[in-house]
Design a protein around this motif. Structure first.
Motif, PDB file in Angstrom:
ATOM      1  N   ILE A 354       0.817  -1.211   0.000  1.00  0.00           N
ATOM      2  CA  ILE A 354       0.000   0.000   0.000  1.00  0.00           C
ATOM      3  C   ILE A 354       0.851   1.262   0.000  1.00  0.00           C
ATOM      4  N   GLY A 355       2.146   1.114   0.287  1.00  0.00           N
ATOM      5  CA  GLY A 355       2.999   2.289   0.335  1.00  0.00           C
ATOM      6  C   GLY A 355       4.433   1.969  -0.021  1.00  0.00           C
ATOM      7  N   SER A 356       5.182   3.023  -0.307  1.00  0.00           N
ATOM      8  CA  SER A 356       6.585   2.908  -0.684  1.00  0.00           C
ATOM      9  C   SER A 356       7.397   3.866   0.171  1.00  0.00           C
ATOM     10  N   ASP A 357       8.630   4.188  -0.275  1.00  0.00           N
ATOM     11  CA  ASP A 357       9.520   5.033   0.514  1.00  0.00           C
ATOM     12  C   ASP A 357       8.853   6.319   0.975  1.00  0.00           C
ATOM     13  N   GLN A 358       8.116   6.957   0.063  1.00  0.00           N
ATOM     14  CA  GLN A 358       7.584   8.289   0.306  1.00  0.00           C
ATOM     15  C   GLN A 358       6.061   8.290   0.491  1.00  0.00           C
ATOM     16  N   GLY A 359       5.520   7.189   0.989  1.00  0.00           N
ATOM     17  CA  GLY A 359       4.122   7.199   1.357  1.00  0.00           C
ATOM     18  C   GLY A 359       3.242   6.310   0.508  1.00  0.00           C
ATOM     19  N   LEU A 360       1.934   6.519   0.630  1.00  0.00           N
ATOM     20  CA  LEU A 360       0.948   5.625   0.035  1.00  0.00           C
ATOM     21  C   LEU A 360       1.024   5.614  -1.487  1.00  0.00           C
ATOM     22  N   LEU A 361       0.759   4.432  -2.058  1.00  0.00           N
ATOM     23  CA  LEU A 361       0.604   4.290  -3.498  1.00  0.00           C
ATOM     24  C   LEU A 361      -0.759   4.844  -3.910  1.00  0.00           C
ATOM     25  N   ALA A 362      -0.943   5.004  -5.221  1.00  0.00           N
ATOM     26  CA  ALA A 362      -2.259   5.404  -5.724  1.00  0.00           C
ATOM     27  C   ALA A 362      -3.265   4.281  -5.512  1.00  0.00           C
ATOM     28  N   THR A 363      -2.857   3.048  -5.819  1.00  0.00           N
ATOM     29  CA  THR A 363      -3.707   1.867  -5.651  1.00  0.00           C
ATOM     30  C   THR A 363      -2.856   0.724  -5.125  1.00  0.00           C
ATOM     31  N   PRO A 364      -3.451  -0.260  -4.459  1.00  0.00           N
ATOM     32  CA  PRO A 364      -2.655  -1.377  -3.922  1.00  0.00           C
ATOM     33  C   PRO A 364      -2.027  -2.209  -5.030  1.00  0.00           C
ATOM     34  N   VAL A 365      -0.887  -2.828  -4.702  1.00  0.00           N
ATOM     35  CA  VAL A 365      -0.187  -3.749  -5.608  1.00  0.00           C
ATOM     36  C   VAL A 365       0.060  -5.044  -4.831  1.00  0.00           C
ATOM     37  N   THR A 366      -0.372  -6.163  -5.389  1.00  0.00           N
ATOM     38  CA  THR A 366      -0.250  -7.447  -4.693  1.00  0.00           C
ATOM     39  C   THR A 366       0.987  -8.192  -5.159  1.00  0.00           C
ATOM     40  N   HIS A 367       1.789  -8.649  -4.191  1.00  0.00           N
ATOM     41  CA  HIS A 367       3.007  -9.408  -4.463  1.00  0.00           C
ATOM     42  C   HIS A 367       2.942 -10.755  -3.747  1.00  0.00           C
ATOM     43  N   ARG A 368       3.657 -11.723  -4.274  1.00  0.00           N
ATOM     44  CA  ARG A 368       3.979 -12.933  -3.523  1.00  0.00           C
ATOM     45  C   ARG A 368       5.427 -12.869  -3.019  1.00  0.00           C
ATOM     46  N   THR A 369       6.300 -12.228  -3.791  1.00  0.00           N
ATOM     47  CA  THR A 369       7.693 -12.008  -3.397  1.00  0.00           C
ATOM     48  C   THR A 369       7.982 -10.525  -3.552  1.00  0.00           C
ATOM     49  N   ARG A 503      13.083   0.742 -16.388  1.00  0.00           N
ATOM     50  CA  ARG A 503      14.241  -0.080 -16.038  1.00  0.00           C
ATOM     51  C   ARG A 503      14.729  -0.721 -17.317  1.00  0.00           C
ATOM     52  N   GLY A 504      15.956  -0.404 -17.704  1.00  0.00           N
ATOM     53  CA  GLY A 504      16.510  -0.990 -18.921  1.00  0.00           C
ATOM     54  C   GLY A 504      15.679  -0.682 -20.150  1.00  0.00           C
ATOM     55  N   GLY A 505      15.057   0.482 -20.176  1.00  0.00           N
ATOM     56  CA  GLY A 505      14.227   0.845 -21.309  1.00  0.00           C
ATOM     57  C   GLY A 505      12.855   0.216 -21.304  1.00  0.00           C
ATOM     58  N   ARG A 506      12.559  -0.560 -20.269  1.00  0.00           N
ATOM     59  CA  ARG A 506      11.264  -1.217 -20.155  1.00  0.00           C
ATOM     60  C   ARG A 506      10.464  -0.574 -19.027  1.00  0.00           C
ATOM     61  N   PRO A 507       9.188  -0.917 -18.885  1.00  0.00           N
ATOM     62  CA  PRO A 507       8.406  -0.339 -17.788  1.00  0.00           C
ATOM     63  C   PRO A 507       8.999  -0.697 -16.431  1.00  0.00           C
ATOM     64  N   PRO A 508       8.759   0.115 -15.410  1.00  0.00           N
ATOM     65  CA  PRO A 508       9.247  -0.219 -14.069  1.00  0.00           C
ATOM     66  C   PRO A 508       8.612  -1.497 -13.561  1.00  0.00           C
ATOM     67  N   LEU A 509       9.233  -2.089 -12.539  1.00  0.00           N
ATOM     68  CA  LEU A 509       8.739  -3.323 -11.944  1.00  0.00           C
ATOM     69  C   LEU A 509       7.618  -3.015 -10.947  1.00  0.00           C
ATOM     70  N   PRO A 510       6.821  -4.012 -10.576  1.00  0.00           N
ATOM     71  CA  PRO A 510       5.686  -3.731  -9.680  1.00  0.00           C
ATOM     72  C   PRO A 510       6.079  -3.060  -8.370  1.00  0.00           C
ATOM     73  N   HIS A 511       7.234  -3.434  -7.788  1.00  0.00           N
ATOM     74  CA  HIS A 511       7.620  -2.829  -6.514  1.00  0.00           C
ATOM     75  C   HIS A 511       8.208  -1.431  -6.672  1.00  0.00           C
ATOM     76  N   ASP A 512       8.328  -0.940  -7.911  1.00  0.00           N
ATOM     77  CA  ASP A 512       8.774   0.430  -8.148  1.00  0.00           C
ATOM     78  C   ASP A 512       7.634   1.434  -8.042  1.00  0.00           C
ATOM     79  N   ALA A 513       6.430   0.978  -7.763  1.00  0.00           N
ATOM     80  CA  ALA A 513       5.266   1.866  -7.766  1.00  0.00           C
ATOM     81  C   ALA A 513       5.392   2.945  -6.704  1.00  0.00           C
ATOM     82  N   GLY A 514       4.721   4.057  -6.965  1.00  0.00           N
ATOM     83  CA  GLY A 514       4.642   5.116  -5.976  1.00  0.00           C
ATOM     84  C   GLY A 514       5.815   6.069  -6.035  1.00  0.00           C
TER      85      GLY A 514
END
Length: 561
Positions: A354-369, A503-514
């Protein structure tokens, strides 16, 4: 301006993300310098072969082995850092006092460990603050060496940001104004001096105490404070100088997220211990007075073989069968984690970010790892309701081996009512910076190299020099920075948060959100970030948050004008 700091035209970067894998043995000095040489070729060739480096293993550093008897996992109760009470408060601001001092604690059962602490505890006391309500913290240094306090993630005026040469000197420490010899004794080793052999001419030192003022004019988030003394950050944090600072606001409070005893701050670190319980660290100068650095096998970073959470080894926490909010901080010097929540029968529970370094994300992101580099914070919710009473949920590190594979555990002790929720929309105040609005694009390389005749870690081919301005930005300017690495480098930007564009010219990874303030670059990887420098004028830093890399030159100066 050095070539690697210069603005450049934008363009795609063909390097790819690196696969995760088990933690390897530490890289040797020859391998590190070889990687640095290969990286120089990559930058010349436009990173056409970066994918080859991206396949290197997912860790940087060498592991210290404890000689103390280590406890079995999941026996020690999880401690929670005490919340610090203000010594004074009024309608607009709060004042706190923290004494930095040596203390002894029982971290391993039956053994005492000497620590450097904020307020006598490790972690230090937590400061709970409100958005827009300033906090002033008076730090008193009763340790045997100079210190500096940095509020990591803080939107802080330069005078209180904790610049590495703005030292708080102990009472009996030599006066830095007494001459070059005293400069060396005042925490300014020869490697830190400018070309005239003098220390940082802009340093602002104080004797015994210093006031740090944090306006808290920022999004609610989990921040942390730690020592930032030049060339000695890594061993100071290892000895215990770290604590949490939480910013809250009414909007976040109204969301219905898990709160109270179901909101848990978790500072994850690794350490190693000698047979008598002392902390084991490979400093070249164990007094931390004059000679910085670590022994050669640990130049890439120091990893411990004991995982601590809130200062306890592999702890366990009894909990309700309900949603819990975990405020995760990787406060390790160099260790990376890939966290999973695993039940007794091997099922992986969702980690709902629900959040990253600088606070809440716009929407939740679900991870297993969920990967975490040093200094990164992740705000996640775990639902323990599906776990039967008495069941154990282990938090494991997929990048660890042996004992370092376990982190902590939760014992589901009882069923419970749960009126918390995870809203589908968490925040609407994330900045909408656009690439086309950027005043300029800059390139920065993070790589191994030579420094003062020895090994170093460099930005743009240069080691840190406090007397040199590396980058000048205008207050209010939006910029895109392109970062590229040889080995793992978690890159931290002071003062402002940023968004990861690619990242590497591709979209950011899921944990890069926010909104981030630290981005984990993997071996051979590049990333683009975008930010707006709209905080304060003054001198700030960006650097690698592998603390050993930072101490060995991987910092640069950022001047906001």
């Amino acid at each position: 301006m050095p070539e690697d700091f210069a603005p450049s035209p934008s363009g795609p970067d063909p390097s790819g993300p690196s696969p995760s894998g088990p933690r390897p043995p530490g890289l040797t000095r020859r391998q590190i310098l070889g990687i640095g040489g290969a990286f120089g070729l990559l930058t010349t060739a436009g990173l056409a072969s970066a994918a080859a480096l991206a396949r290197r293993p997912a860790a940087t550093g060498a592991e210290l082995r404890s000689t103390a008897a280590l406890p079995p996992p999941f026996r020690t109760p999880l401690p929670l850092p005490a919340v610090l009470k203000p010594v004074a408060t009024d309608g607009t601001a709060d004042r706190y006092e923290i004494t930095q001092r040596e203390a002894s604690a029982e971290i391993l059962p039956g053994l005492r460990t000497r620590l450097w602490t904020y307020g006598g505890t490790f972690p230090g006391p937590t400061i709970e603050s409100r958005r827009g309500r300033p906090v002033t913290v008076t730090h008193r240094n009763e340790l045997p060496v100079p210190t500096v306090v940095h509020l990591h993630g803080g939107r802080t005026p330069a005078a209180s940001d904790g610049y590495p040469t703005d030292l708080v000197l102990p009472a009996a420490w030599p006066d830095p104004a007494a001459g070059p010899d005293a400069h060396a004794m005042a925490g300014m080793p020869a490697m830190a001096r400018d070309t005239q052999g003098m220390a940082d001419p802009r340093a602002v030192t104080s004797r015994l105490t210093r006031d740090y003022t944090f306006p808290n004019d920022q999004r609610p988030a989990l921040l942390w404070y730690h020592d930032h003394r030049m060339d000695f950050t890594a061993p100071a944090i290892w000895r215990g100088l770290a604590g949490l600072h939480i910013v809250r606001d009414d909007t976040e409070d109204s969301l219905g997220l898990p709160a109270g005893p179901r909101e848990l701050p978790l500072m994850i670190t690794d350490r190693a211990f000698t047979a008598d319980g002392s902390l084991h660290y490979p400093s070249l100068d164990p007094t931390l007075r004059e000679r910085p650095g670590v022994r050669e096998p640990y130049l890439a970073g120091v990893l411990g073989d004991v995982i601590l959470v809130n200062g306890a080894p592999w702890p366990v926490h009894e909990t309700d069968a309900a949603r819990h909010r975990l405020r995760l901080l990787n406060a390790s010097n160099a260790r990376h984690y890939a966290l999973e929540a695993v039940t007794d029968d091997g099922r992986r529970l969702d980690l709902v970010q629900i959040g990253s370094d600088q606070g809440l994300l716009a929407t939740p992101v679900t991870h297993r790892t969920l990967p975490m580099a040093p200094a990164e914070r992740h705000d996640v919710v775990i639902d323990f309701a599906p776990v039967p009473t008495g069941g154990l949920v282990r938090i494991v590190n997929r990048l660890g081996t042996g004992r370092t594979r376990d982190v902590m555990a939760f014992r589901v002790a009882r069923p419970a009512a749960d009126d918390s929720r995870i809203p589908p929309v968490l925040a609407t105040d994330l900045p909408d910076w656009r690439r086309q609005d950027a005043a300029r694009v800059r390139d920065f390389s993070f790589r191994a190299g030579r420094m003062n005749g020895g090994h170093g870690w460099l930005i743009g081919g240069k080691p840190f020099d406090p007397a040199r301005t590396d980058v000048t930005v205008g207050l209010g300017d939006t910029e895109v920075w392109r970062l590229v690495a040889d080995v793992h480098h978690p890159v931290h930007l002071h003062l402002t948060g940023f968004r990861v564009l690619t990242r590497g010219g591709r979209p950011p990874l899921p944990h890069d959100a926010g909104l981030k303030d630290t981005v984990s670059l993997r071996p051979g990887e590049s990333a683009e970030i975008i930010t707006r420098f709209d905080g304060y004028r003054g001198r700030y830093l960006f650097h690698c948050h592998n603390a050993e890399h930072e101490d060995m030159g991987m910092m640069a100066n950022l001047e906001v004008v």
